[in-house]
Enzyme design. Structure first.
Site, PDB file in Angstrom:
ATOM      1  N   ASP A  66       0.549  -1.066  -0.055  1.00  0.00           N
ATOM      2  CA  ASP A  66      -0.131  -0.071  -0.148  1.00  0.00           C
ATOM      3  C   ASP A  66       0.996   1.385   0.092  1.00  0.00           C
ATOM      4  OD1 ASP A  66       0.793  -0.119   2.670  1.00  0.00           O
ATOM      5  OD2 ASP A  66      -1.172  -0.022   3.529  1.00  0.00           O
ATOM      6  N   SER A  67       2.128   1.219  -0.105  1.00  0.00           N
ATOM      7  CA  SER A  67       3.324   2.159  -0.126  1.00  0.00           C
ATOM      8  C   SER A  67       2.839   2.705  -1.794  1.00  0.00           C
ATOM      9  CB  SER A  67       4.569   1.704  -0.072  1.00  0.00           C
ATOM     10  OG  SER A  67       4.764   0.448  -0.828  1.00  0.00           O
ATOM     11  N   ASP A 105      -1.229  -5.946  -0.165  1.00  0.00           N
ATOM     12  CA  ASP A 105      -1.715  -5.477   0.903  1.00  0.00           C
ATOM     13  C   ASP A 105      -3.062  -5.274   1.275  1.00  0.00           C
ATOM     14  OD1 ASP A 105       0.522  -4.922   2.974  1.00  0.00           O
ATOM     15  OD2 ASP A 105       1.244  -3.260   1.868  1.00  0.00           O
ATOM     16  N   LYS A 135      -1.284  -9.295   3.329  1.00  0.00           N
ATOM     17  CA  LYS A 135      -0.731  -8.874   4.212  1.00  0.00           C
ATOM     18  C   LYS A 135      -1.398  -7.923   5.007  1.00  0.00           C
ATOM     19  CE  LYS A 135       3.162  -5.840   3.825  1.00  0.00           C
ATOM     20  NZ  LYS A 135       2.664  -4.727   4.399  1.00  0.00           N
ATOM     21  N   GLU A 137      -1.382  -5.220   8.919  1.00  0.00           N
ATOM     22  CA  GLU A 137      -0.549  -4.502  10.052  1.00  0.00           C
ATOM     23  C   GLU A 137      -1.239  -4.976  11.119  1.00  0.00           C
ATOM     24  OE1 GLU A 137       0.304  -0.776   8.914  1.00  0.00           O
ATOM     25  OE2 GLU A 137       1.063  -1.088   6.906  1.00  0.00           O
ATOM     26  N   GLU A 204       9.392  -3.960  10.353  1.00  0.00           N
ATOM     27  CA  GLU A 204       9.614  -2.770   9.737  1.00  0.00           C
ATOM     28  C   GLU A 204      10.056  -1.664  10.889  1.00  0.00           C
ATOM     29  OE1 GLU A 204       6.897  -0.781   7.043  1.00  0.00           O
ATOM     30  OE2 GLU A 204       8.392   0.841   6.862  1.00  0.00           O
TER      31      GLU A 204
END
Ligand code: KIV
Length: 288
Positions: A66-67, A105, A135, A137, A204
């Site tokens: 999602d970057s 993501d 993925k 978070e 991270e």
């Protein structure tokens, strides 16, 4: 022919070898045996088909991160990213690759409310893109959701330490784990995700001893970014490591200077257009 296997022979795309031999989730999970990973896992972000084509043969996993918020859309953070954006870029990356495992993501707001919400969003992403895993978070708080998804056939990669979707809670992107309490929470978060069935965990922006401790504490591979070479693998944002941006976090190594290469090429092109030397005879259609 499904939408994921378009015949790209007439486009600029690489031909897809038949049969495709893509790495699987169990193959990645099996790379860590008894706490050791003999062959570190290579992961990079990818957002477009062409990028995926260029990265695929060198990578074990491609992350549709999602970057893309900042890298592709010029957004200030990953918070505004939508399922529709992830679906479109995920499908492009799957079309552009045939070897790497593609992980996508889950965007902010698409999974945190309840395991059922996460399941519906993950199903949408996997169906639309053809990616093999999602993925998400978050640590221990997300463990029940991870278990819920895995038990229903959706492989999950965790993401702990600096979690950019929580930027409004964290107040920025500083490295995590400077206090003892924060350090032990990161390790226990990783443990909780591992026990819930995550097949790998991104770690991270953490102090190195935490990355090493967590890598040793869990059975699944830990993929570091701003963490430690002793993690089971590494990931970087591709556009960062290719030198597309003026400013990058401390943990990024620039393996190329594409920003400069592009600037020089475009300057030359602009000059040739303005002096009418492009297009030259070799680039125009004539009867002879
Ligand atoms: O979105 C992303 O690119 C990521 C990586 C930085 C791990 O989550």
């Amino acid at each position: 022919m499904s939408i994921h296997q378009l015949d790209t022979a007439t486009s600029r795309a690489h031909p897809t070898p038949q049969p495709m031999r893509r790495l699987t989730v169990p193959a990645i999970r099996r790379r860590k045996v008894d706490g050791a990973t003999a062959q570190p896992i290579v992961m990079l972000t990818a957002y477009t088909a062409r990028q995926a084509q260029l990265l695929d043969e060198h990578c074990d996993m491609l992350l549709v991160g999602d970057s893309l918020a900042q890298v592709i859309y010029g957004l200030p953070s990953t918070v505004p990213v939508t399922l529709e954006m992830m679906e479109a870029h995920g499908a492009a990356v799957v079309r552009g690759s045939f070897h790497a495992l593609v992980v996508i993501d889950m965007p902010f707001g698409s999974y945190e409310a309840a395991p059922e919400q996460a399941f519906a969003s993950a199903v949408r992403l996997l169906k639309a893109s053809g990616a093999a895993a999602v993925k998400l978070e978050g640590g221990a708080a997300m463990a029940p959701t991870v278990r819920f998804l895995v038990e229903r056939g959706i492989p999950v990669m965790g993401h702990v330490g600096l979690t950019p979707q929580a930027v409004n809670v964290l107040g920025g992107y500083a490295a995590r784990g400077r206090s003892e309490a924060e350090a032990s929470k990161i390790v226990s978060d990783a443990r909780a995700l591992d026990e819930a069935g995550a097949f790998a965990i991104v770690m991270e922006g953490v102090m190195e001893p935490i990355a090493i401790g967590a890598t040793e504490a869990v059975g699944c591979p830990v993929i570091g970014i701003g963490a430690s070479p002793r993690c089971d693998g590494q990931v970087l944002v591709t556009d960062d490591m290719l030198g597309m941006f003026e400013r990058v976090p401390r943990f990024v190594k620039r393996y190329a200077d594409l920003r400069q290469t592009i600037a020089e090429a475009v300057e030359r092109y602009a000059h040739e257009v303005r002096e009418r030397s492009f297009p030259g005879p070799e680039a125009i259609y004539r009867e002879d």
